[in-house]
Design an enzyme around this catalytic site. Structure first.
Site, short mmCIF file in Angstrom:
data_model
loop_
_atom_site.label_atom_id
_atom_site.label_comp_id
_atom_site.label_asym_id
_atom_site.label_seq_id
_atom_site.Cartn_x
_atom_site.Cartn_y
_atom_site.Cartn_z
N ARG A 261 -0.77 -9.28 13.18
CA ARG A 261 -1.17 -8.18 12.31
C ARG A 261 -2.17 -8.59 11.45
O ARG A 261 -3.15 -8.07 11.20
CB ARG A 261 -0.17 -7.15 11.77
N ARG B 230 11.88 -7.06 6.05
CA ARG B 230 12.28 -5.65 6.09
C ARG B 230 13.18 -5.16 7.00
O ARG B 230 13.04 -5.72 8.19
CB ARG B 230 10.90 -5.09 5.87
N LYS C 31 0.86 -1.16 0.08
CA LYS C 31 -0.02 -0.02 0.08
C LYS C 31 0.90 1.24 0.20
O LYS C 31 0.46 2.37 -0.60
CB LYS C 31 -0.91 -0.03 1.09
N ARG D 178 -9.42 0.98 8.76
CA ARG D 178 -8.98 -0.15 8.88
C ARG D 178 -10.17 -0.75 9.85
O ARG D 178 -9.85 -2.07 10.09
CB ARG D 178 -7.80 -0.12 9.66
N ARG E 29 11.70 -3.14 12.27
CA ARG E 29 10.58 -2.41 12.77
C ARG E 29 9.96 -3.60 13.85
O ARG E 29 10.10 -4.48 13.52
CB ARG E 29 9.41 -2.17 11.84
P1 AMP Z 1 0.99 0.49 8.63
O1 AMP Z 1 2.27 1.16 8.28
O2 AMP Z 1 -0.24 1.06 7.66
O3 AMP Z 1 0.98 -1.16 8.39
O4 AMP Z 1 0.44 0.85 10.16
C1 AMP Z 1 1.30 0.26 11.09
C2 AMP Z 1 0.75 0.32 12.39
O5 AMP Z 1 0.07 1.86 12.61
C3 AMP Z 1 -0.67 -0.53 12.52
O6 AMP Z 1 -0.16 -1.97 12.76
C4 AMP Z 1 -1.50 0.22 13.52
O7 AMP Z 1 -0.77 -0.09 14.85
C5 AMP Z 1 -1.19 1.67 13.20
N1 AMP Z 1 -2.30 1.99 12.18
C6 AMP Z 1 -2.11 2.66 11.06
N2 AMP Z 1 -3.04 2.93 10.62
C7 AMP Z 1 -4.17 2.52 11.46
C8 AMP Z 1 -5.55 2.94 11.32
N3 AMP Z 1 -6.34 3.45 10.24
N4 AMP Z 1 -6.29 2.46 12.56
C9 AMP Z 1 -5.80 2.00 13.74
N5 AMP Z 1 -4.16 1.75 13.75
C10 AMP Z 1 -3.70 2.13 12.65
#
Ligand code: AMP
Length: 208
Positions: free
Chosen positions: A166, A122, A8, A83, A155
């Site tokens: 996740r 990663r 994404k 989400r 990370r």
């Molecule tokens: P990502 O980089 O999009 O995978 O996001 C990393 C982490 O940020 C996720 O595992 C959540 O802990 C938090 N996060 C990102 N976007 C959201 C969202 N829309 N709602 C809740 N938590 C989020």
């Protein structure tokens, strides 16, 4: 939309620059806040490191603020949001108020084992946030950032057990959001395997 590791962020950045839209990645905004040690960032980190979702009202507030900024005036691309169903409902209300409905919802799909391979390999540079992969995109010197020489790290939420958690959270919380957009006729499904350029072509075709 798409599971963690579906691409994404990569595709979002390409698309946003192609259409001159602002790229709103909630994951990037939250990580940035955590790096800067702001109260919001410290609160968010408690959830993120374990692979949990950050509470809806916190994330929805971030998106509302960002969409109200001048650089998002011409159009925007949301990456990693919504989400959960409550987030999708809050977004719906926000966009109705702005008189600016969504044009499309792109779902990038990648098989689970490929996601685990992508994320657990990663590595990121904490200094300049460049990304690498131990097998797919290794740095010239193992463990060192090509761009700034910083020491690469994994990370916290890319550890294999956290990645699997996740993915379970995605199935439970985010999959129902897809139904919401499928019913609205907005969902475009795209195969996320293949090179970054292959996937970008699929995304363009889905939008066209
Ligand atoms: P990502 O980089 O999009 O995978 O996001 C990393 C982490 O940020 C996720 O595992 C959540 O802990 C938090 N996060 C990102 N976007 C959201 C969202 N829309 N709602 C809740 N938590 C989020």
């Amino acid at each position: 939309m798409g599971t963690p590791g579906a691409g994404k962020g990569t595709q979002g950045a390409l698309l946003a620059s192609r259409y001159g839209a602002c790229h709103v990645s909630t994951g990037d905004i939250l990580r940035d806040a955590a790096r800067q040690g702001t109260p919001l960032g410290l609160e968010a980190r408690r959830y993120m490191d374990d692979g949990h979702l950050v509470p809806d009202d916190l994330v929805t507030g971030i998106v509302a603020d960002r969409l109200a900024s001048p650089e998002c005036g011409k159009g925007f691309l949301l990456d990693g949001f919504p989400r959960t169903v409550p987030q999708a409902e809050a977004l719906g209300r926000l966009l109705t108020e702005r008189g600016q409905p969504l044009d499309a919802v792109i779902l990038i799909t990648v098989p689970t084992e490929e996601v685990v391979r992508r994320l657990s390999g990663r590595r990121v540079c904490p200094d300049c946030v460049a990304m690498f992969h131990v097998a797919l995109q290794p740095p010239a010197t193992p463990g060192r950032c090509d761009r700034c020489g910083g020491a690469l790290v994994q990370r916290e939420d890319d550890r294999e057990d956290t990645v699997r958690h996740r993915l379970a959270v995605y199935t439970r919380e985010t999959a129902p959001v897809l139904e919401h957009y499928r019913r609205a006729g907005l969902l475009r499904e795209v195969d996320g395997t293949g090179t970054r350029e292959d996937v970008a072509r699929h995304v363009e075709a889905a939008l066209a």
